[in-house]
Write an enzyme that holds these catalytic residues in place. Structure first.
Site, short mmCIF file in Angstrom:
data_model
loop_
_atom_site.label_atom_id
_atom_site.label_comp_id
_atom_site.label_asym_id
_atom_site.label_seq_id
_atom_site.Cartn_x
_atom_site.Cartn_y
_atom_site.Cartn_z
N GLU A 137 0.79 -1.25 0.00
CA GLU A 137 0.00 0.00 0.00
C GLU A 137 0.82 1.30 0.00
O GLU A 137 0.54 2.21 0.77
CB GLU A 137 -0.97 -0.01 1.19
CG GLU A 137 -1.85 -1.25 1.21
CD GLU A 137 -2.81 -1.32 2.41
OE1 GLU A 137 -2.66 -0.56 3.37
OE2 GLU A 137 -3.73 -2.16 2.37
N GLU A 244 -5.97 -10.89 -1.22
CA GLU A 244 -6.82 -10.65 -0.04
C GLU A 244 -8.29 -10.58 -0.44
O GLU A 244 -9.04 -9.72 0.00
CB GLU A 244 -6.43 -9.33 0.66
CG GLU A 244 -4.96 -9.19 0.99
CD GLU A 244 -4.63 -7.94 1.80
OE1 GLU A 244 -5.56 -7.27 2.30
OE2 GLU A 244 -3.44 -7.63 1.93
#
Ligand code: HAH
Length: 337
Positions: A137, A244
């Site tokens: 991220e 995910e």
């Protein structure tokens, strides 16, 4: 039908010629969901237990117990693991960025700490982990910004990303190294992720794949957006992993809290989406090396608290009683080639 009944096929076996099928686990779910895990998954990721704050809470202390238990569970069940995650702005303790005098750490000190952490953690789980999320991220969600503001960026500068990959590759040249992010299929953020990863590839930084977190919902991203994202990242010559995945029954903006179970409409739409998305994944089997759900069954998901605290969600293909949902049958019933 209960997910471990003999008439329910094993999900990872159905996908054996396509890609690994993974699930995020934690110290509770390796017990509470163990029979579903053992039957349907051949890869696991520690949801939290390999994050910086859990493994390395103070400078001279590593706490491996919970991560070790998860690694032992994988071994007992003949599963591989994904490593999550080495460098991230979140769930990283403050000591990492502070020197002994309590002032911000220097670039040199922070690089040293990064190297020590990556080396110690990767060495410990070397033979079990096939891919590591090296940086998680790092791209901003803000259209006017490229990299996400963080202490890693502030102190080290933009090359914190390249440095992390170089160290990781030095520790284990055999493991595949991933850049992982969310909103990865939204065109604007996709292009920023592409630009970052392309610049790493051009500088010959050892990066082998892009992780699509795939925290999706019933209306976004569209199938076309997912396809475009896979195509775009794969055009860099890298592997893709879905790292995910969950399909929230609520749109991002939807803050309603009145439901005690998903509506019929939600269930139908979720089934349809699981069918279409896995069909798309199968189409890209040459570039997708694993597909990991961010959980196992609807009795536990991080989405029960995010983004609305205490609101139940039902994002998976097994329900709260560990029964195969309609979505499960949609992803296993296809013409196997
Ligand atoms: C992920 N962030 C993290 O990678 C994972 O470690 C954590 O357990 C759960 C989700 C996703 C995320 C998001 O979808 C939206 C806003 C912030 C973070």
């Amino acid at each position: 039908m209960i997910g471990n009944s003999p008439t329910v096929p094993s999900l990872h076996s159905v996908y054996q010629d396509y890609f690994k099928i993974g699930a995020a686990v934690n110290s509770v779910t390796i017990d509470s969901q163990k029979s579903l895990l053992a039957k349907h998954f051949n890869s696991i990721t520690a949801e939290n237990e390999m994050k910086f704050e859990l493994l390395h809470p103070t400078e001279h202390q590593y706490t491996f117990e919970r991560a070790d238990e998860i690694a032992a569970f994988a071994k007992q069940n003949g599963m591989k693991m994904r490593g999550h995650t080495l460098v991230w702005h979140n769930q990283t303790p403050d000591w990492v960025f502070t020197n002994e005098a309590g002032a911000p750490a220097s670039r040199e000190l922070l690089l040293q700490r990064m190297e020590h952490h990556i080396t110690t953690v990767m060495e410990r789980y070397k033979e079990q982990i096939y891919s590591w999320d090296v940086v998680n991220e790092a791209i901003s969600d803000d259209a006017s910004e490229f990299l996400r503001p963080s202490k890693w960026l502030d102190i080290i500068g933009e090359d914190f990303i390249a440095k992390a990959f170089e160290v990781a590759h030095k520790v284990d040249p055999n493991v595949s190294l991933f850049y992982n992010d969310y909103n990865e299929s939204h065109p604007e953020k996709r292009e920023k992720i592409y630009r970052l990863v392309k610049s790493l590839v051009e500088k010959e930084i050892p990066i082998h794949g892009v992780g699509l977190q795939a925290h999706w919902n019933l209306s976004r991203p569209t199938l076309e957006e997912i396809r475009a994202a896979i195509e775009r990242y794969a055009s860099l010559g890298l592997q893709i992993q879905i790292t995910e995945m969950d399909v929230s029954v609520y749109d991002w903006e939807d803050r309603r809290t009145d439901l005690t179970q998903p509506t019929e409409e939600m269930k139908e739409r979720q089934e349809q989406l699981y069918e279409q998305i896995f069909q798309l994944f199968r189409e890209y089997r040459d570039v997708i090396s694993s597909v990991t759900f961010w959980g196992v069954a609807d009795d536990y998901t991080w989405l029960d608290d995010f983004p609305v605290r205490g609101r139940k969600n039902w994002p998976f293909v097994f329900n709260e009683q560990h029964h195969a949902k309609g979505s499960f049958w949609k992803i296993v019933n296809f013409n196997q080639k």
